[in-house]
Design a protein around this motif. Sequence first.
Motif, PDB file in Angstrom:
ATOM      1  N   GLN A 229      18.530  63.481  -0.449  1.00  0.00           N
ATOM      2  CA  GLN A 229      18.228  63.817   0.926  1.00  0.00           C
ATOM      3  C   GLN A 229      18.000  65.316   1.100  1.00  0.00           C
ATOM      4  O   GLN A 229      18.050  65.822   2.213  1.00  0.00           O
ATOM      5  N   SER A 230      17.753  66.049   0.018  1.00  0.00           N
ATOM      6  CA  SER A 230      17.552  67.490   0.104  1.00  0.00           C
ATOM      7  C   SER A 230      16.177  67.796   0.680  1.00  0.00           C
ATOM      8  O   SER A 230      15.441  66.909   1.075  1.00  0.00           O
ATOM      9  N   ASP A 231      15.817  69.067   0.669  1.00  0.00           N
ATOM     10  CA  ASP A 231      14.586  69.500   1.313  1.00  0.00           C
ATOM     11  C   ASP A 231      13.350  69.445   0.413  1.00  0.00           C
ATOM     12  O   ASP A 231      12.319  69.971   0.777  1.00  0.00           O
ATOM     13  N   PHE A 232      13.426  68.804  -0.732  1.00  0.00           N
ATOM     14  CA  PHE A 232      12.264  68.698  -1.611  1.00  0.00           C
ATOM     15  C   PHE A 232      11.299  67.657  -1.040  1.00  0.00           C
ATOM     16  O   PHE A 232      11.690  66.514  -0.822  1.00  0.00           O
ATOM     17  N   PRO A 233      10.021  68.014  -0.828  1.00  0.00           N
ATOM     18  CA  PRO A 233       9.052  67.034  -0.327  1.00  0.00           C
ATOM     19  C   PRO A 233       8.848  65.890  -1.328  1.00  0.00           C
ATOM     20  O   PRO A 233       8.916  66.089  -2.540  1.00  0.00           O
ATOM     21  N   THR A 234       8.591  64.719  -0.798  1.00  0.00           N
ATOM     22  CA  THR A 234       8.389  63.532  -1.629  1.00  0.00           C
ATOM     23  C   THR A 234       7.280  63.748  -2.646  1.00  0.00           C
ATOM     24  O   THR A 234       7.417  63.372  -3.815  1.00  0.00           O
ATOM     25  N   GLU A 235       6.176  64.356  -2.231  1.00  0.00           N
ATOM     26  CA  GLU A 235       5.047  64.581  -3.141  1.00  0.00           C
ATOM     27  C   GLU A 235       5.471  65.396  -4.358  1.00  0.00           C
ATOM     28  O   GLU A 235       5.089  65.081  -5.492  1.00  0.00           O
ATOM     29  N   ASP A 236       6.281  66.418  -4.148  1.00  0.00           N
ATOM     30  CA  ASP A 236       6.728  67.243  -5.268  1.00  0.00           C
ATOM     31  C   ASP A 236       7.738  66.510  -6.143  1.00  0.00           C
ATOM     32  O   ASP A 236       7.762  66.691  -7.359  1.00  0.00           O
ATOM     33  N   ARG A 237       8.568  65.675  -5.543  1.00  0.00           N
ATOM     34  CA  ARG A 237       9.495  64.858  -6.328  1.00  0.00           C
ATOM     35  C   ARG A 237       8.719  63.894  -7.225  1.00  0.00           C
ATOM     36  O   ARG A 237       9.024  63.753  -8.409  1.00  0.00           O
ATOM     37  N   VAL A 238       7.717  63.247  -6.658  1.00  0.00           N
ATOM     38  CA  VAL A 238       6.911  62.292  -7.433  1.00  0.00           C
ATOM     39  C   VAL A 238       6.174  63.008  -8.547  1.00  0.00           C
ATOM     40  O   VAL A 238       6.149  62.536  -9.694  1.00  0.00           O
ATOM     41  N   ARG A 239       5.587  64.163  -8.251  1.00  0.00           N
ATOM     42  CA  ARG A 239       4.871  64.934  -9.281  1.00  0.00           C
ATOM     43  C   ARG A 239       5.823  65.290 -10.426  1.00  0.00           C
ATOM     44  O   ARG A 239       5.490  65.144 -11.604  1.00  0.00           O
ATOM     45  N   PHE A 240       7.041  65.749 -10.082  1.00  0.00           N
ATOM     46  CA  PHE A 240       8.023  66.096 -11.106  1.00  0.00           C
ATOM     47  C   PHE A 240       8.350  64.885 -11.968  1.00  0.00           C
ATOM     48  O   PHE A 240       8.374  64.979 -13.195  1.00  0.00           O
ATOM     49  N   VAL A 241       8.617  63.745 -11.324  1.00  0.00           N
ATOM     50  CA  VAL A 241       8.984  62.539 -12.071  1.00  0.00           C
ATOM     51  C   VAL A 241       7.846  62.089 -12.976  1.00  0.00           C
ATOM     52  O   VAL A 241       8.069  61.742 -14.139  1.00  0.00           O
ATOM     53  N   LEU A 242       6.620  62.109 -12.475  1.00  0.00           N
ATOM     54  CA  LEU A 242       5.484  61.689 -13.301  1.00  0.00           C
ATOM     55  C   LEU A 242       5.293  62.614 -14.504  1.00  0.00           C
ATOM     56  O   LEU A 242       5.053  62.141 -15.621  1.00  0.00           O
ATOM     57  N   LEU A 243       5.400  63.919 -14.286  1.00  0.00           N
ATOM     58  CA  LEU A 243       5.269  64.860 -15.407  1.00  0.00           C
ATOM     59  C   LEU A 243       6.416  64.699 -16.399  1.00  0.00           C
ATOM     60  O   LEU A 243       6.217  64.760 -17.615  1.00  0.00           O
ATOM     61  N   CYS A 244       7.616  64.489 -15.881  1.00  0.00           N
ATOM     62  CA  CYS A 244       8.785  64.271 -16.742  1.00  0.00           C
ATOM     63  C   CYS A 244       8.602  63.007 -17.582  1.00  0.00           C
ATOM     64  O   CYS A 244       8.884  62.999 -18.781  1.00  0.00           O
ATOM     65  N   MET A 245       8.104  61.953 -16.956  1.00  0.00           N
ATOM     66  CA  MET A 245       7.892  60.700 -17.680  1.00  0.00           C
ATOM     67  C   MET A 245       6.758  60.837 -18.695  1.00  0.00           C
ATOM     68  O   MET A 245       6.797  60.223 -19.755  1.00  0.00           O
ATOM     69  N   GLU A 246       5.775  61.638 -18.367  1.00  0.00           N
ATOM     70  CA  GLU A 246       4.686  61.875 -19.314  1.00  0.00           C
ATOM     71  C   GLU A 246       5.239  62.565 -20.569  1.00  0.00           C
ATOM     72  O   GLU A 246       4.834  62.265 -21.682  1.00  0.00           O
ATOM     73  N   ALA A 247       6.187  63.456 -20.387  1.00  0.00           N
ATOM     74  CA  ALA A 247       6.777  64.184 -21.514  1.00  0.00           C
ATOM     75  C   ALA A 247       7.803  63.355 -22.279  1.00  0.00           C
ATOM     76  O   ALA A 247       7.984  63.552 -23.477  1.00  0.00           O
ATOM     77  N   ASN A 248       8.480  62.431 -21.594  1.00  0.00           N
ATOM     78  CA  ASN A 248       9.590  61.703 -22.219  1.00  0.00           C
ATOM     79  C   ASN A 248       9.315  60.223 -22.471  1.00  0.00           C
ATOM     80  O   ASN A 248      10.150  59.557 -23.063  1.00  0.00           O
ATOM     81  N   GLY A 249       8.203  59.724 -21.999  1.00  0.00           N
ATOM     82  CA  GLY A 249       7.870  58.323 -22.191  1.00  0.00           C
ATOM     83  C   GLY A 249       7.949  57.546 -20.887  1.00  0.00           C
ATOM     84  O   GLY A 249       8.825  57.782 -20.064  1.00  0.00           O
ATOM     85  N   ARG A 250       7.015  56.651 -20.718  1.00  0.00           N
ATOM     86  CA  ARG A 250       6.960  55.844 -19.497  1.00  0.00           C
ATOM     87  C   ARG A 250       7.770  54.577 -19.685  1.00  0.00           C
ATOM     88  O   ARG A 250       7.281  53.586 -20.221  1.00  0.00           O
ATOM     89  N   SER A 251       8.988  54.636 -19.237  1.00  0.00           N
ATOM     90  CA  SER A 251       9.859  53.469 -19.309  1.00  0.00           C
ATOM     91  C   SER A 251      10.725  53.452 -18.058  1.00  0.00           C
ATOM     92  O   SER A 251      10.906  54.494 -17.412  1.00  0.00           O
ATOM     93  N   PRO A 252      11.267  52.311 -17.709  1.00  0.00           N
ATOM     94  CA  PRO A 252      12.176  52.259 -16.558  1.00  0.00           C
ATOM     95  C   PRO A 252      13.374  53.196 -16.730  1.00  0.00           C
ATOM     96  O   PRO A 252      13.829  53.802 -15.770  1.00  0.00           O
ATOM     97  N   GLU A 253      13.865  53.327 -17.947  1.00  0.00           N
ATOM     98  CA  GLU A 253      14.994  54.219 -18.207  1.00  0.00           C
ATOM     99  C   GLU A 253      14.621  55.671 -17.921  1.00  0.00           C
ATOM    100  O   GLU A 253      15.388  56.423 -17.323  1.00  0.00           O
ATOM    101  N   ASN A 254      13.425  56.080 -18.357  1.00  0.00           N
ATOM    102  CA  ASN A 254      12.994  57.455 -18.095  1.00  0.00           C
ATOM    103  C   ASN A 254      12.644  57.669 -16.632  1.00  0.00           C
ATOM    104  O   ASN A 254      12.778  58.782 -16.127  1.00  0.00           O
ATOM    105  N   LEU A 255      12.211  56.637 -15.940  1.00  0.00           N
ATOM    106  CA  LEU A 255      12.010  56.742 -14.495  1.00  0.00           C
ATOM    107  C   LEU A 255      13.337  57.089 -13.834  1.00  0.00           C
ATOM    108  O   LEU A 255      13.415  57.999 -13.006  1.00  0.00           O
TER     109      LEU A 255
END
Length: 120
Positions: A30-56
Motif C-alpha cells: 500500500q506504499s506510494d509506488f505507482p502500479t505501473e512502476d511495480r509491474v515494470r519492476f516485476v516484469l524486469l525482475c522475472m526476465e532476469a530470474n525466469g518466468r515462473s509463478p515462484e519468481n512472480l
Amino acid sequence: MTIFQRPTLFHAAILAAMALPAAAQTPAAQSDFPTEDRVRFVLLCMEANGRSPENLRRCSCKIDEIGALISYDDYVAGETVLRMQQVPGERAAMYRGAGMLSATVDKLRSADAEAELVCF
C-alpha cells in the motif's frame, strides 16, 4: 489465435495475484509506488530470474519490500543516477563522479539488498 486467447501458466499466475483481496495485502503493498512502476519492476525482475509463478511471487515481494524501506522519490532518484552512470560520454559524467549522489544510490542499493535477502 492471439496471446489473450491462449492463457499460459504465466498469465494464470498474474491473474491469481491480481485476485487477492485488498485486505490480504501487506502494508508495503500500500506504499506510494505507482502500479505501473511495480509491474515494470516485476516484469524486469522475472526476465532476469525466469518466468515462473515462484519468481512472480519473489519479484513482487522484492518491490513491496523496497517500497516499505524507501520512498518512491528515493527509488526514482537512485534508479535515475544508476541509469545515467551507464550512459557513455560527457553528458553523463557528472553522474559518475558526483559524490553527493552516492548517498542516493547507497539508499537504493541497501533497500535492494535487504529485499533480496527477504524475498529470494
